[in-house]
Structure formats: structure tokens, C-alpha cells
Design an enzyme around this catalytic site. Structure first.
Site, PDB file in Angstrom:
ATOM      1  N   GLY A  59      48.793 -30.077   4.585  1.00 43.18           N
ATOM      2  CA  GLY A  59      47.650 -29.792   5.444  1.00 43.18           C
ATOM      3  C   GLY A  59      48.019 -28.990   6.668  1.00 43.18           C
ATOM      4  N   HIS A  75      52.349 -19.390   6.104  1.00 45.85           N
ATOM      5  CA  HIS A  75      52.599 -19.751   4.701  1.00 45.85           C
ATOM      6  C   HIS A  75      51.375 -20.440   4.096  1.00 45.85           C
ATOM      7  CE1 HIS A  75      54.621 -22.164   1.435  1.00 45.85           C
ATOM      8  NE2 HIS A  75      55.013 -20.936   1.153  1.00 45.85           N
ATOM      9  N   ASP A 120      56.569 -17.271  -0.300  1.00 47.55           N
ATOM     10  CA  ASP A 120      57.669 -18.213  -0.095  1.00 47.55           C
ATOM     11  C   ASP A 120      58.895 -17.554   0.532  1.00 47.55           C
ATOM     12  OD1 ASP A 120      56.037 -20.150  -1.160  1.00 47.55           O
ATOM     13  OD2 ASP A 120      57.125 -20.332  -3.053  1.00 47.55           O
TER      14      ASP A 120
END
Length: 146
Positions: A59, A75, A120
Site C-alpha cells: 500500500g 515504483h 523494478d
């Protein structure tokens, strides 16, 4: 045992045998942890990033507490963009390489895998550049992340 039960049992056994021949696919989150280790050359364990600031971990909300937390927010936003494209970022496996200058994506032709790998790799490199403040690990997010 009734013949119908035997048929069901046989069908289950055959499907299990078929599934056993499919190689297990690594989850993206495992790959992401390897990318983090590659980018920071093993200087900080991956678990240090799982409960950091307002965005690192599950979250995220509020204002990032520092540069590292902004990396996590970026990200998260990148994964949200991947989902808008119909990708499943937490399940997308991809090919990457860990070189002297950190990780990079390698020979990826599928759009979703390429997009998620780029998310990533950029995050892992951002983590490696950003200072780590121990005071921002395991913070009270209800108070500090409004």
C-alpha cells in the site's frame, strides 16, 4: 467405490501429473528482491525496504517521508501504470542480469514483462542511490502518512 468416483479420482491424478511437468514460475517480487540486492551490492537486506516510510511495502498514502520513500511511491505508480496496460506486475516474470553497474533487463520481447522489469530496475537503482534513515522504518503510518 462407485465408477463415477473412480473417474473423478483418475481425472485429478492425471491433471496433477500434467501440472507436475510445468516448471514453477518465479514470482516477480522474488525477482525484485534480487534486483535490489544487485543494485545495492548486498549492502542492505531486502526486508529493510518492506516496512519503510509511507510507500515501501504494502500500500501507500500521504506524503513520502524522504527520497527512499519517493522511490517506493514511484515504483507503486509504475505498477499502477502496468495494471492500466492490462499487466499483472506482481506476477510478471522476466529475464534480467546483474552486472557491475547494477541490474538491467535482458532480451525481453513481451510488453508487460519489459514494462514491469523497467519499473523494478529503476526502483532498485533508486533504492541504492537514496539514503536509508533507520528512523523511517516501521513508522506509525496512521500519524505520519496522512
Amino acid at each position: 467405490m462407485y465408477p463415477a468416483h473412480l473417474l473423478v479420482l483418475l481425472a485429478v491424478c492425471v491433471s496433477l501429473l500434467g501440472a507436475a511437468s510445468i516448471p514453477p514460475q518465479p514470482l516477480n517480487l522474488v525477482q525484485f528482491s534480487y534486483l535490489i540486492q544487485c543494485a545495492n551490492h548486498g549492502s542492505r537486506a531486502t526486508w529493510h525496504y518492506t516496512d519503510y516510510g509511507c510507500y515501501c511495502g504494502s500500500g501507500g498514502s500521504g506524503t513520502p517521508v524522504d527520497e527512499l520513500d519517493r522511490c517506493c511511491q514511484t515504483h507503486d505508480n509504475c505498477y499502477a501504470e502496468a495494471e492500466k496496460k492490462g499487466c499483472y506486475p506482481k506476477m510478471s516474470a522476466y529475464d534480467y542480469y546483474c552486472g557491475e553497474n547494477g541490474p538491467y533487463c535482458r532480451n525481453i520481447k513481451k510488453e508487460c514483462q519489459r514494462f514491469v522489469c523497467d519499473c523494478d530496475v529503476e526502483a532498485a537503482k533508486c533504492f541504492a542511490r537514496a539514503p536509508y534513515n533507520d528512523a523511517n522504518w516501521n513508522i506509525d503510518t496512521k500519524k505520519r502518512c496522512q
